[in-house]
Design a protein around this motif. Structure first.
Motif, PDB file in Angstrom:
ATOM      1  N   ASN A  16       7.280   8.550 -11.222  1.00  0.00           N
ATOM      2  CA  ASN A  16       6.295   7.588 -10.714  1.00  0.00           C
ATOM      3  C   ASN A  16       6.933   6.573  -9.746  1.00  0.00           C
ATOM      4  N   LEU A  17       7.768   7.088  -8.860  1.00  0.00           N
ATOM      5  CA  LEU A  17       8.464   6.193  -7.926  1.00  0.00           C
ATOM      6  C   LEU A  17       7.629   5.892  -6.687  1.00  0.00           C
ATOM      7  N   ASN A  18       6.527   6.633  -6.515  1.00  0.00           N
ATOM      8  CA  ASN A  18       5.774   6.530  -5.260  1.00  0.00           C
ATOM      9  C   ASN A  18       4.849   5.317  -5.218  1.00  0.00           C
ATOM     10  N   ARG A  19       5.438   4.147  -5.340  1.00  0.00           N
ATOM     11  CA  ARG A  19       4.672   2.903  -5.219  1.00  0.00           C
ATOM     12  C   ARG A  19       5.052   2.251  -3.900  1.00  0.00           C
ATOM     13  N   GLN A  42       1.018   6.054 -16.029  1.00  0.00           N
ATOM     14  CA  GLN A  42       0.436   7.192 -15.308  1.00  0.00           C
ATOM     15  C   GLN A  42      -0.962   7.528 -15.842  1.00  0.00           C
ATOM     16  N   VAL A  77      15.239  -2.650  -2.398  1.00  0.00           N
ATOM     17  CA  VAL A  77      14.265  -1.763  -1.740  1.00  0.00           C
ATOM     18  C   VAL A  77      12.856  -2.349  -1.868  1.00  0.00           C
ATOM     19  N   PRO A 125       0.221   3.382   3.481  1.00  0.00           N
ATOM     20  CA  PRO A 125       0.064   3.628   4.913  1.00  0.00           C
ATOM     21  C   PRO A 125       0.565   2.438   5.738  1.00  0.00           C
ATOM     22  N   VAL A 142      14.186   6.985  -4.232  1.00  0.00           N
ATOM     23  CA  VAL A 142      13.567   5.662  -4.372  1.00  0.00           C
ATOM     24  C   VAL A 142      13.166   5.124  -2.997  1.00  0.00           C
ATOM     25  N   PHE A 143      14.098   5.195  -2.069  1.00  0.00           N
ATOM     26  CA  PHE A 143      13.870   4.618  -0.743  1.00  0.00           C
ATOM     27  C   PHE A 143      12.713   5.312  -0.021  1.00  0.00           C
ATOM     28  N   VAL A 152       9.223   4.804  -1.693  1.00  0.00           N
ATOM     29  CA  VAL A 152       8.599   3.508  -1.383  1.00  0.00           C
ATOM     30  C   VAL A 152       8.132   3.491   0.079  1.00  0.00           C
ATOM     31  N   TRP A 153       8.930   4.055   0.953  1.00  0.00           N
ATOM     32  CA  TRP A 153       8.544   4.130   2.372  1.00  0.00           C
ATOM     33  C   TRP A 153       7.222   4.892   2.528  1.00  0.00           C
ATOM     34  N   ASN A 193       4.781  -0.957  -3.002  1.00  0.00           N
ATOM     35  CA  ASN A 193       5.366  -2.314  -3.105  1.00  0.00           C
ATOM     36  C   ASN A 193       4.976  -3.229  -1.955  1.00  0.00           C
ATOM     37  N   ARG A 194       3.831  -2.989  -1.329  1.00  0.00           N
ATOM     38  CA  ARG A 194       3.401  -3.872  -0.229  1.00  0.00           C
ATOM     39  C   ARG A 194       2.528  -4.995  -0.817  1.00  0.00           C
ATOM     40  N   PHE A 214      10.613  -3.538   1.483  1.00  0.00           N
ATOM     41  CA  PHE A 214       9.326  -2.974   1.890  1.00  0.00           C
ATOM     42  C   PHE A 214       8.180  -3.976   1.700  1.00  0.00           C
ATOM     43  N   ALA A 215       8.337  -4.879   0.744  1.00  0.00           N
ATOM     44  CA  ALA A 215       7.333  -5.945   0.613  1.00  0.00           C
ATOM     45  C   ALA A 215       7.330  -6.784   1.884  1.00  0.00           C
TER      46      ALA A 215
END
Lengths: 248, 335
Positions: free
Chosen positions: A117-120, B127, B200, A96, A87-88, A91-92, A122-123, B204-205
């Motif tokens: 589908n964890l590769n979001r 998806q 998390v 970019p 997860v961490f 998201v990291w 969240n920015r 990151f937000a």
């Protein structure tokens, strides 16, 4: 029609695996926490098992952690650590700028990250709230009349969630750096508008709507000032242009 | 040397003990049940709205044809059973089945099975139409994923109602009282995962915003409320109060960055959660993302103790607590 053979192959390859993992995890945790923990406990104690020894509402069961065997706690802990790492780092890596360190750490977990589908990124509204992107079009109907429209359209797209879905279509169009991919998707949108409207031709443009800085606004510039709209792509399509691709 | 050795032994023991208490404490699944009820409603509504333009979004020749979508997929491992449905009739059938499952998940009937199915459905929809996704889908997936790990139907559900009825009948037969719940370790694990995932997300937000000049010069709030495509309620009158706007921008960044730390101690938790309400309701009301604002608040509910949930929404069953039974909430690490 539905391609049963391909669908079955796909299921066995990916979906089944995901379902099995989910179901196994679900059954495992349920079994461990509600049944087996009691068995482990009853081996060492003559007290009634937890599942039978119900708890007053709203409270917790302080010594419950002692009832899971060390082996099972270790297994669950490893699974939790793996998931939290995924997860961490997902998201990291989700937006970019990219660093080689999280990319390297996440590499072995890519399949897990991708399936769930964890590769979001969240920015949200980051790094800066930027301009928005819309599609404007003029349709020529079979009777020769013209109709104007835009995507998204707050007046016609209701409820608001539907409006936002269309808004995201245009926003994501801007996100792809490949000009060819962007134009392909742009043409797909044009085809769908033609199909849904029944028009013969469409003159369509992809527009960026800038936001006036605070001081410019305070000097009298309106939010819908014509100069705040900038055309990024402009095309004209006819119904025949889409006949090969199946749409409209 | 002995001093250093003792330190590491103590560190090891404290870490193991804290880890075990954090994850493997059995708790009343009231919070999980409430999160399921609200997240289930959101999942049902989110998928119901797709019905308005189902073939446009999920059809083989709609807004996002599988061939064009290839360039926009974030992962080569993205999957969805909806890619393989080519006939509109089958698409509608699958959609109606999905809606029924999500509704049953919402009301909490056969929750353990429905939770797994709801997660598969949520993931498959998101998806398939990744071009139309936004933060809402991210949180929907996250909640569905963790809810299926615990007994999410053990409270505020048809399952729990049926179970209570069965118990009451049995207890009445013996002349007793059936006011009790079964504590659950898996329920605690599910709640913990939601809590950590929320941390998390906010971290990151916040870090993402730190990269932007507008969050430093305080104009980010102006840029948000002045965006006509997002705007639902016109708040541009706030342009007359630039100090207030910049304060809100800085507060947002500070809150997001500190969330993962300050949400754990009992003293600061209520303040952190209280600040989440205006922030997310502001997004919901002014920026037109009602569903996103609400789903973030649902995620924040994971930090509300089951005791409080029972007290607020299940007073009848919390009578015993009012009489003086333990009121502890499940945050052993921060205590």
């Amino acid at each position: 029609m539905f391609d049963l053979l391909a669908y079955t192959k796909h299921l066995t390859g990916k979906l089944t695996a995901a379902c099995l993992v989910a179901a196994a995890g679900n059954s495992f945790l349920r079994w461990r926490s509600e049944v087996d923990t009691d068995l482990i406990m009853s081996r060492h104690s003559k007290t009634r098992p937890v599942a039978e020894r119900k708890l007053p509402v709203g409270s917790e069961e302080p010594p419950a952690q002692a009832k899971l065997s060390a082996k099972w706690r270790a297994v669950i802990s490893l699974a939790l650590m793996f998931h939290l790492l995924a997860v961490f780092f997902a998201v990291w890596n989700g937006a970019p700028p990219f660093s080689p360190f999280p990319q390297t750490v996440a590499m072995p977990m890519q399949r897990y990250i991708g399936v769930l589908n964890l590769n979001r990124g969240n920015r949200f509204f980051a790094p800066d709230p930027g301009p928005s992107h819309i599609i404007r079009y003029t349709l020529t109907m079979p009777d020769g009349s013209e109709k104007r429209g835009q995507l998204p359209d707050a007046k016609n797209h209701w409820p608001r969630l539907l409006y936002h879905r269309y808004f995201m279509l245009t926003e994501h169009l801007n996100a792809n750096e490949s000009e060819a991919a962007r134009k392909q998707m742009f043409k797909t949108y044009a085809g769908e508008i033609l199909k849904q409207s029944g028009a013969d031709t469409i003159e369509i443009e992809f527009v960026q709507h800038g936001i006036p800085p605070w001081d410019v606004y305070m000097n009298g510039t309106k939010l819908d000032d014509p100069e705040s709209f900038r055309k990024l792509i402009g095309e004209k399509y006819q119904r025949q242009d889409f006949m090969d691709g199946g749409s409209p | 040397m002995n001093l250093i050795g003792n330190y590491f032994v103590e560190l090891y023991r404290a870490t193991i003990s804290g880890w075990n208490r954090f994850w493997f404490t059995a708790v009343d699944p009231a919070t999980l049940g409430l999160v399921r009820l609200l997240a289930g409603a959101m999942l049902f509504y989110t998928h119901l709205v797709w019905s308005i333009d189902l073939e446009g979004f999920f059809g083989q020749s709609g807004w996002q044809t599988p061939s064009a979508l290839v360039h926009y997929q974030e992962s080569p491992y993205a999957w969805s059973y909806l890619f393989w449905i080519k006939s509109p009739a089958l698409l509608w059938t699958a959609h109606i089945v999905a809606l029924v499952i999500l509704f049953l998940f919402f009301i909490g009937w056969q929750s353990r099975i429905m939770a797994v199915l709801a997660f598969v459905i949520t993931l498959a929809y998101a998806q398939r139409v990744s071009m139309a996704n936004f933060g809402l889908d991210n949180i929907n997936e996250m909640l569905a994923m963790y809810l299926m790990l615990g007994p999410c139907g053990a409270a505020f559900s048809v399952d729990s109602w049926l179970k209570r009825r069965r118990e009451q009948r049995a207890e009445q037969g013996r002349g007793g009282d059936a006011s009790s719940v079964t504590p659950s370790v898996s329920g605690n694990i599910a709640i913990r995962l939601i809590q950590l995932h929320m941390c998390v997300i906010y971290l990151f937000a916040g870090l993402g915003k730190v990269m932007g000049a507008s969050w430093w010069d305080g104009t980010a709030m102006w840029l948000s409320i002045a965006n006509l495509e997002y705007q639902t309620i016109d708040a541009t009158f706030l342009a007359n109060w630039p100090v207030f706007l910049s304060f809100v921008a800085h507060l947002t960044v500070a809150w997001e960055l500190s969330y993962c730390v300050l949400v754990w101690p009992r003293l600061t938790r209520p303040l952190v959660l209280a600040l989440a309400v205006p922030l997310h309701l502001g997004i919901a009301l002014f920026l037109g993302m009602i569903t996103f604002g609400l789903v973030m608040l649902i995620g924040n509910l994971a930090f509300v103790s089951p005791w409080l949930v029972r007290y607020l929404f299940d007073r009848k069953r919390s009578t015993e607590i009012v009489r003086g039974l333990p009121r502890r909430s499940p945050e052993p690490v921060a205590s």
